[in-house]
Scaffold this motif. Structure first.
Motif, PDB file in Angstrom:
ATOM      1  N   ILE A 140      26.475  57.442 -20.209  1.00  0.00           N
ATOM      2  CA  ILE A 140      25.879  56.105 -20.066  1.00  0.00           C
ATOM      3  C   ILE A 140      27.227  55.390 -20.234  1.00  0.00           C
ATOM      4  N   VAL A 141      27.544  54.537 -18.889  1.00  0.00           N
ATOM      5  CA  VAL A 141      28.854  53.863 -18.855  1.00  0.00           C
ATOM      6  C   VAL A 141      28.675  52.226 -18.621  1.00  0.00           C
ATOM      7  N   ALA A 142      29.524  51.526 -19.038  1.00  0.00           N
ATOM      8  CA  ALA A 142      29.437  49.957 -18.710  1.00  0.00           C
ATOM      9  C   ALA A 142      30.758  49.457 -18.601  1.00  0.00           C
ATOM     10  N   PRO A 143      31.426  49.894 -17.376  1.00  0.00           N
ATOM     11  CA  PRO A 143      32.924  49.352 -16.974  1.00  0.00           C
ATOM     12  C   PRO A 143      32.728  48.085 -16.243  1.00  0.00           C
ATOM     13  N   GLU A 144      33.796  47.505 -16.064  1.00  0.00           N
ATOM     14  CA  GLU A 144      33.757  46.118 -15.766  1.00  0.00           C
ATOM     15  C   GLU A 144      33.809  46.119 -14.130  1.00  0.00           C
ATOM     16  N   LEU A 145      33.988  47.104 -13.672  1.00  0.00           N
ATOM     17  CA  LEU A 145      33.478  47.436 -12.021  1.00  0.00           C
ATOM     18  C   LEU A 145      32.927  48.678 -11.764  1.00  0.00           C
ATOM     19  N   TYR A 146      31.875  48.773 -11.369  1.00  0.00           N
ATOM     20  CA  TYR A 146      31.400  50.190 -10.818  1.00  0.00           C
ATOM     21  C   TYR A 146      30.854  50.093  -9.396  1.00  0.00           C
ATOM     22  N   MET A 147      31.633  50.946  -8.783  1.00  0.00           N
ATOM     23  CA  MET A 147      31.483  51.331  -7.376  1.00  0.00           C
ATOM     24  C   MET A 147      30.774  52.437  -6.955  1.00  0.00           C
ATOM     25  N   ALA A 148      29.377  52.197  -6.414  1.00  0.00           N
ATOM     26  CA  ALA A 148      28.720  53.492  -5.863  1.00  0.00           C
ATOM     27  C   ALA A 148      28.673  53.746  -4.557  1.00  0.00           C
TER      28      ALA A 148
END
Lengths: 334, 329
Positions: free
Chosen positions: B264-272
Motif C-alpha cells: 500500500i503506497v501513498a507517495p507524493e507522485l504516483y505515475m501509472a
C-alpha cells in the motif's frame, strides 16, 4: 483419522458489496448468502481424502447464528458425515474463533482440521505435527502433496507467491499464541523435515525474504500463489458481522465463469437430491460457547461503515508537454 | 492514557514506520505517555534506542530489551516480551505499524493478553474509536473498542505521516531504560530459529516510502519493456511498482506489486503506465497525493482517480518523458 472442516455462510462471492445507507454495515439483506467458496473447496478436499481411504469421518463445523445450520446442511448434502454447530448470535472476532477452534479440537480430536481459508493439522497427528493456518488453496495442495509424497515443498518456481492478506490477518498468530506453538506467517515456501520434526519456512517480510526454522508442531500461514489464480481478480476480505465468522472471502472473478473454475483447485461437487434428502437425517450436534468453556468477547463494536472519500475529478491532458507543465507549475511536484 | 509502541529497528535506527506508530500514539489522547519498546541485542540496539529517544518529541521513555533471544524479531519471544512489559506497565494502548513485523507479532501478543486487536487503523478518532478500511478500501469501518485494556492495534503508517522536523529534534531526548528480563518466561521461545534473510536490491528507494512511484501494468507487455520504466524511475528518483497483472505475467518480481494484495503506497507522485485501474490496484495507491495515468484506453478506470490523465501509447509517452523531464540532481 477424523477430519474436521469449518464451513461458513457468507455473502455470495458474486455479489457486489454495497454500504448500507444507514451506515450500519454492508448490505446483507436480500443478498445471496452462500457457503464460502474456499470452504467448499476445503470440504471437497476433505471428502476426497476420505474417499481415498485416508480418513474415516468428515465432520463439518460452523459457527454463527441459527441460519448457519443451512450451510451445515449443504455441507452434509455434499457428503460430510455429521455436523457441529457452535451457536453464537453476536459477532465473532478472531480471538473468539481461535479459542473455539482450540476447544473443538480438544473435544473432537480430529487428525486434520481444514478451514476454508485455513488448514489446521492438529496435535493428534503427531507424526506429521504441523499446522497450516490462514491459507487458502495452497495448503490444501500441500496436504494433497504430502499424502502423495510424504513431504511438502512450496517452490517459488512452481508457485510464485504473493500475499493476499485478509483484512484482519490475526487468527493464525492467535491460535499459535494460545497453543504456545511457534509460528511462520506469510510463508512462501515450507520444507518439512519429519525426522528432525522441523519445518523450514521462507516468509515474506518487508524488503525481502526471511527464513526460519520452526519446531513442529507449528502454525504456518501461507500466502497465495498468483499463478494458479492468474488473470483472476481475487479479492479477499475479512469482515466480521453476526453472519460471518472467520474470514469472509469475496472473489471478484471478473465476468468469465471459466476463470472462476480455474481458481479452484478442485471442483466442489453439487449436492444431489437424494443426498440432500439423506442430509436431513444426519446428526448436527449443537454446542454453545459456554459448553466449550469459551467466553465470547465482543470487544469490538462496529459504529458505522461508510464509503471512502472520493478523489476530486482530475483533468485530461493532451500531450507530454502539457503533463510536464502541469506537474511542474500546478502540482509543483517535479 | 499510556501507550506502548512496538518498534522495529535496523542498523541503529528505528524504522520510519515505527515512528509513524508514535505519531499514531500521539493522537490517542492529549495526555498520552508514550513508551517505545525495542528489542534486540548488541550495540546497534543501543544506537537504535538513542535514536528512538529523540525520534519524536512526544516519546516519554524508551524501553530496551537486550538479549540474544531478541537478536532477530521472532514472534515467539517478542509476544512474550510484550506480555511481560504490559503486565508491569499496564498500558492502555499497544500500537505497532502494520508491516510484516507488526502483523506477525501483535496478534500473537494479543492472544496472550486475551484481547482482540484492531488491524490496519487509518485514523484514530478517540482513544477507543478507530477507522479501518474493509473490502479492499471500498468501505471504511469505524470500530469502537469496548474491551479491557490494553487496546491493541496495528496502524497503516502512510496514514500517520511523520512531520519532517520531528526527526531531527534533539531538544527532547527521553530516558532509556532496560527491561528487566529476569522473569522472562521461556515457554515456546526457542522453538523458532532465525536462519537467514535475503534482501531485495536497495539501490532505488523502497517502494513503501518512496516520494515518487512509477508503476507499470499489463500494458508494458514484457519484462524487457519494464526496463524503460526503470530508467524513468531513475530519472525521477522513484521506486518502481507493478500491478498484479504485470506480476502474474512475470514481468517483475512480486515484491513490486502495489495493491490490495501487495504494497500500500501513498507517495507524493504516483505515475501509472498501462495500468487499467482494477479496484484491487486502486486500493493500494488511492491515497497518493498526485496521480498521473497514461493509458491508451480512454475508458480505463484508472482515469477516474487520476489527477492528470493522458490517453496515449506509453511506448511513445515514456521515451518522450525521459527526454523532456528535468534532470534530478
Amino acid at each position: 483419522m477424523k477430519i474436521m472442516v469449518a464451513i461458513k455462510r457468507v455473502v455470495d462471492y458474486a455479489v457486489k458489496i454495497r454500504v448500507k445507507s444507514d451506515k450500519t454495515g454492508v448490505e446483507t439483506q436480500n443478498v445471496k448468502m452462500s457457503m464460502n467458496p474456499f470452504c467448499e473447496i476445503a470440504l471437497e478436499e476433505a471428502l476426497r481424502i476420505k474417499e481415498s481411504g485416508l480418513a474415516s469421518e468428515v465432520v463439518a463445523v460452523t459457527m454463527g447464528p441459527a441460519q448457519s445450520v443451512d450451510t451445515l446442511r449443504t455441507g452434509l448434502a455434499m457428503g460430510a458425515d455429521r455436523g457441529i454447530h457452535v451457536e453464537s448470535t453476536g459477532a465473532l472476532y478472531p480471538l473468539s474463533v481461535a479459542k473455539l477452534l482450540k476447544a473443538l479440537v480438544e473435544v473432537e480430536k480430529p487428525g486434520l482440521l481444514i478451514l476454508g481459508k485455513q488448514v489446521f493439522l492438529n496435535a493428534s497427528i503427531r507424526e506429521v505435527g504441523f499446522v497450516f493456518l490462514p491459507v487458502k488453496l495452497h495448503c490444501i495442495v500441500a496436504w494433497r502433496l504430502r499424502i502423495l509424497c510424504g513431504s511438502v515443498t512450496f517452490c517459488h518456481s512452481r508457485f510464485p507467491v504473493k500475499a493476499i492478506d485478509d483484512d484482519c490477518n490475526q487468527t493464525g498468530q492467535m491460535v499459535a499464541g494460545l497453543l504456545g506453538w511457534p509460528q511462520g506467517t506469510f510463508a512462501s515456501k515450507v520444507v518439512l523435515d519429519k525426522e528432525n520434526r522441523v519445518a523450514t519456512v521462507e516468509r515474506e517480510v518487508d524488503g525481502g525474504l526471511e527464513t526460519l526454522s520452526l519446531d513442529l508442531p507449528a502454525v504456518i500461514t501461507l500466502i497465495e500463489s498468483p499463478n494458479t489464480l492468474s488473470n483472476i481478480r481475487c479479492n479477499v476480505q475479512g469482515v466480521y458481522d453476526s453472519y460471518t465468522i472467520l474470514i469472509l472471502l469475496i472473489f471478484k472473478i471478473g465476468t468469465d465463469k471459466a476463470e472462476c473454475t480455474d481458481l479452484r483447485l478442485n471442483h466442489p461437487r453439487y449436492a444431489t437430491l437424494p443426498n440432500i434428502m439423506k442430509a436431513k437425517s444426519k446428526v448436527i450436534k449443537k454446542f454453545t460457547p459456554q459448553e466449550l468453556n469459551v467466553e465470547i468477547q465482543s470487544d469490538l463494536e462496529v459504529v458505522q461503515v461508510t464509503e471512502p472519500p472520493k478523489r476530486k475529478a482530475g483533468v485530461m491532458v493532451s500531450s507530454v508537454d502539457e503533463l510536464i507543465d502541469k506537474l511542474k507549475n500546478e502540482a509543483h511536484i517535479i | 492514557a499510556s501507550t506502548l509502541v512496538l518498534a522495529e529497528h535496523e542498523a541503529g535506527f528505528i524504522k520510519a514506520a515505527s515512528v509513524s506508530a508514535v505519531v499514531a500514539a500521539n493522537s490517542v489522547s492529549k495526555d498520552n505517555s508514550i513508551s517505545v519498546l525495542l528489542a534486540g541485542s548488541g550495540p546497534s540496539l543501543q544506537e537504535a534506542a538513542a535514536h528512538a529517544a529523540s525520534c519524536h518529541p512526544s516519546v516519554s521513555q524508551v524501553l530496551v530489551a537486550d538479549s540474544e533471544k531478541f537478536t532477530y524479531p521472532l514472534a515467539e519471544p517478542w509476544a512474550k516480551l510484550v506480555h511481560l512489559v504490559q503486565q508491569r506497565g499496564g498500558y492502555s494502548h499497544i500500537i505497532a505499524p502494520s508491516g510484516s513485523f507488526g502483523k506477525n507479532i501483535l496478534p500473537r501478543a494479543a492472544a496472550l493478553l486475551g484481547v482482540s486487536p484492531v488491524t490496519d487503523v487509518i485514523e484514530i478518532l478517540e482513544s477507543n474509536l478507530f477507522i479501518r478500511p474493509i473490502y479492499a478500501g471500498n468501505a471504511l469501518c469505524t470500530v469502537r473498542n469496548t474491551g479491557v485494556d490494553p487496546c491493541m492495534m496495528t496502524i497503516r503508517s502512510i496514514s500517520f505521516p511523520v512531520p519532517p522536523t520531528s526527526a531531527n529534534s534533539k531538544s527532547n531526548v527521553s530516558p532509556i531504560s532496560q527491561v528487566d528480563l529476569s522473569t522472562f518466561s521461556e515457554d515456546s521461545v526457542g522453538k523458532s530459529r532465525y536462519v537467514k534473510q535475503t534482501s531485495q536490491n536497495t539501490e532505488r528507494p523502497d517502494l513503501g516510502n518512496a516520494r515518487v512511484v512509477v508503476t507499470g501494468g499489463r500494458g508494458l507487455k514484457s519484462a524487457e519493456n519494464f526496463k524503460m520504466l526503470e530508467k524513468l524511475a531513475e530519472k525521477l528518483g522513484a521506486a518502481v511498482g507493478a500491478t498484479r497483472a504485470a506480476v502474474d505475467q512475470g514481468f517483475v518480481p512480486n515484491d513490486l506489486q502495489v495493491g490490495q494484495t501487495g504494497k500500500i503506497v501513498a507517495p507524493e507522485l504516483y505515475m501509472a503506465f498501462g495500468v487499467s485501474g482494477a479496484i484491487q490496484h486502486l486500493a493500494g495507491m488511492r491515497d497518493s497525493k498526485v496521480i498521473v495515468a497514461v493509458n491508451k484506453d480512454a475508458d480505463a478506470p484508472i482515469f477516474q482517480v487520476a489527477d492528470y490523465g493522458l490517453v496515449g501509447d506509453l511506448f511513445e509517452v515514456i521515451p518522450e518523458l525521459l527526454e523532456k523531464l528535468p534532470e534530478k540532481k
